[in-house]
Structure formats: C-alpha cells, structure tokens
Scaffold this motif. Structure first.
Motif, short mmCIF file in Angstrom:
data_model
loop_
_atom_site.label_atom_id
_atom_site.label_comp_id
_atom_site.label_asym_id
_atom_site.label_seq_id
_atom_site.Cartn_x
_atom_site.Cartn_y
_atom_site.Cartn_z
N GLY A 31 0.73 -1.20 -0.02
CA GLY A 31 -0.11 -0.08 0.16
C GLY A 31 0.72 1.36 0.01
N LEU A 32 1.99 1.10 -0.22
CA LEU A 32 2.94 2.35 -0.34
C LEU A 32 2.70 3.12 -1.60
N ASP A 33 3.22 4.28 -1.71
CA ASP A 33 2.86 5.19 -2.82
C ASP A 33 4.21 5.38 -3.59
N GLY A 34 5.29 5.18 -2.85
CA GLY A 34 6.73 4.98 -3.54
C GLY A 34 7.90 4.61 -2.74
N LEU A 35 8.98 4.72 -3.10
CA LEU A 35 10.22 4.34 -2.52
C LEU A 35 11.60 4.95 -3.05
N ALA A 36 12.40 4.92 -2.22
CA ALA A 36 13.81 5.13 -2.72
C ALA A 36 14.76 4.22 -2.46
N PHE A 37 15.36 4.09 -3.65
CA PHE A 37 16.38 2.92 -3.52
C PHE A 37 17.74 3.65 -3.02
N THR A 38 18.41 3.15 -1.85
CA THR A 38 19.37 3.72 -1.25
C THR A 38 20.42 2.43 -1.05
N ASP A 39 20.99 2.18 -2.19
CA ASP A 39 22.14 0.82 -2.03
C ASP A 39 23.44 1.47 -1.52
N HIS A 40 24.25 0.67 -1.08
CA HIS A 40 25.48 1.14 -0.38
C HIS A 40 26.30 1.82 -1.62
N GLN A 41 26.89 2.92 -1.52
CA GLN A 41 27.84 3.64 -2.18
C GLN A 41 27.44 3.68 -3.63
N ARG A 42 26.08 3.30 -3.94
CA ARG A 42 25.70 3.30 -5.57
C ARG A 42 24.32 3.77 -5.64
N LEU A 43 24.33 4.77 -6.92
CA LEU A 43 23.09 5.21 -7.27
C LEU A 43 22.56 4.25 -8.27
N VAL A 44 21.16 4.68 -8.50
CA VAL A 44 20.43 4.03 -9.73
C VAL A 44 20.84 4.84 -10.74
N PRO A 45 21.39 4.08 -11.95
CA PRO A 45 21.63 4.77 -13.03
C PRO A 45 20.41 5.67 -13.70
N GLN A 46 20.53 6.81 -14.19
CA GLN A 46 19.73 7.76 -14.34
C GLN A 46 18.68 7.13 -15.44
N ALA A 47 19.28 6.59 -16.34
CA ALA A 47 18.49 5.85 -17.56
C ALA A 47 17.74 4.70 -16.97
N ARG A 48 18.10 3.83 -16.02
CA ARG A 48 17.34 2.95 -15.36
C ARG A 48 16.29 3.18 -14.57
N LEU A 49 16.44 4.31 -13.90
CA LEU A 49 15.41 5.08 -13.10
C LEU A 49 14.40 5.68 -13.89
N THR A 50 14.62 6.12 -14.91
CA THR A 50 13.60 6.60 -15.92
C THR A 50 12.73 5.49 -16.47
N ASP A 51 13.37 4.12 -16.60
CA ASP A 51 12.65 3.19 -17.22
C ASP A 51 11.59 2.63 -16.30
N LEU A 52 12.11 2.62 -14.85
CA LEU A 52 11.22 1.99 -13.81
C LEU A 52 10.23 3.06 -13.54
N ARG A 53 10.26 4.25 -13.60
CA ARG A 53 9.30 5.05 -13.38
C ARG A 53 8.05 5.12 -14.30
N LYS A 54 8.63 4.92 -15.67
CA LYS A 54 7.74 4.81 -16.76
C LYS A 54 6.79 3.61 -16.39
N LYS A 55 7.54 2.36 -16.12
CA LYS A 55 7.15 1.09 -16.04
C LYS A 55 6.06 1.14 -14.96
N TYR A 56 6.22 1.76 -13.85
CA TYR A 56 5.27 1.39 -12.78
C TYR A 56 4.60 2.77 -12.10
N ALA A 57 4.52 3.85 -13.07
CA ALA A 57 3.64 5.04 -12.90
C ALA A 57 2.35 4.56 -12.72
N PRO A 58 1.64 5.18 -11.59
CA PRO A 58 1.88 6.39 -10.95
C PRO A 58 2.91 6.05 -9.47
N PHE A 59 3.02 4.90 -9.25
CA PHE A 59 4.08 4.66 -8.15
C PHE A 59 5.54 5.45 -8.37
N ARG A 60 5.63 6.27 -7.31
CA ARG A 60 6.81 7.26 -7.29
C ARG A 60 8.29 6.20 -6.98
#
Length: 202
Positions: A31-60
């Motif tokens: 029942g959550l509306d969104g999350l933040a991935f907070t991996d150890h010393q690593r960011l989600v690559p921007q292109a991957r983040l864009t793909d995930l946002r498109k696939k799971y919208a409106p989930f943030r």
C-alpha cells in the motif's frame, strides 16, 4: 502519501536478496505510494530510473544512496550526483557536500552498531534521524526521540529493506504530490518542520 526512503536492491547492494522490481512490487502490495533505492555507495543509473518510473507509474521511485562515513551510515536523498559514489567519505565532508548541492542527509539506524553515535551532530546536524527501521534498535527509540530536537528536525521510519519480506514494515506519510526530487525535498522539509513544531525541544 506513504513512502519508504531506505530500500536496497540486489543489482547494487550485495547484502540484498531481492531485485529492484521485486522490491517495487512488494511496496505496491503493502500500500505504499513510492520508495527510494538507497544502495550502499551506489546510485540507480539515471536511464534505469527513468525506465522504472515509466513502467510502474503512478508509483513514485526515487534514487538515493547509503554512505558509510566515519562509523555511521547516512542516507542522502534528493541529490543524484555520481560524486556521492566515491569511497572514504568522512562525515563533515559528506555533510558539507550535501549542503552545498541542496540534498537531504539522514542518520540511518542509529545505535545499530554501537551504544553511542560516532558523529559530531552538534556542528554537522543531519536533516533527519531514522527512528524506526528493521535495523534500528527498538529499545533506543526513546533516546532517539530525545536527541532529535537538539540536532535534527526530522524523524523518518523506513524499512531498510534488503528483501521483499521487509518492505511495508515502516513508512513515512508525506504531504503533497511528488513528481521529482524538488517535490521530494520540499515534502521532507515540510514534514520535518511539522514534527519540530509538534515536538519542541526542551
């Protein structure tokens, strides 16, 4: 809106057992509306983040990072900057970097590793402290709530989810619509301000 700002995925965190999409689906099921991935010393690559946002919208979906600096772990939110991924941060340097570039820094699971907090919160106060998570000792909640008004206006409750079974245990309710990092930062700061007003320091 309900958000979990401390989630790990096996793509970037060796200690995580479930991948990004499994974690997202678990958050949706909880029942959550969104999350933040907070991996150890690593960011989600921007292109991957864009793909995930498109696939799971409106989930943030937001990209954060968990950084070990000194003897504590810190979440950085609202700042997607590859320089955060470098090793060997010390806390004052990390704090100054996040301040300079407008991000949000959180003391993650205090007292998990030691009976005291090994950071100069007096001179480098974080934006928030994690009061609840699967790795924050419940017995220290009173102490965390007692020190928070002195050093940090915000309290967060996150899963620190390394598997999908951990998702949904804790979350934060934030005001407003969040479309991007700017909205996220504004909502986090508004929530912290409301918490500080409701629980003034002694």
């Amino acid at each position: 809106m309900r958000f979990d700002f401390h989630v790990h995925a096996s793509e970037r965190s060796a200690c995580a057992t479930d991948d990004e999409e499994s974690q997202i689906r678990a958050a949706q099921a909880a029942g959550l509306d969104g999350l933040a991935f907070t991996d150890h010393q690593r960011l989600v690559p921007q292109a991957r983040l864009t793909d995930l946002r498109k696939k799971y919208a409106p989930f943030r979906i937001f990209s954060g990072i968990e950084i070990t600096a000194g003897q504590e772990d810190w979440l950085v939110l609202g700042l997607h900057d590859a320089r955060l991924e470098r090793e060997n941060w010390d806390y004052p340097s990390l704090w100054l970097f996040v301040r300079e570039w407008g991000g949000y820094i959180v003391l993650a699971h205090p007292f998990r590793w030691a009976p005291t907090i090994h950071a100069d919160l007096e001179h480098f106060p974080p934006d928030a402290i994690e009061v609840h998570s699967n790795n924050t000792p419940p017995a220290r909640e009173y102490e965390i709530r007692a020190i928070a008004p002195r050093y940090s206006p915000g309290l967060l409750s996150n899963s620190d989810g390394h598997s999908n079974r951990m998702i949904g245990a804790y979350w934060n309710e934030l005001p407003g619509e969040m479309r991007d990092d700017r909205d996220l930062l504004a909502a986090l700061r508004q929530m912290a301000q409301e918490q500080q007003t409701a629980t003034p320091a002694d």
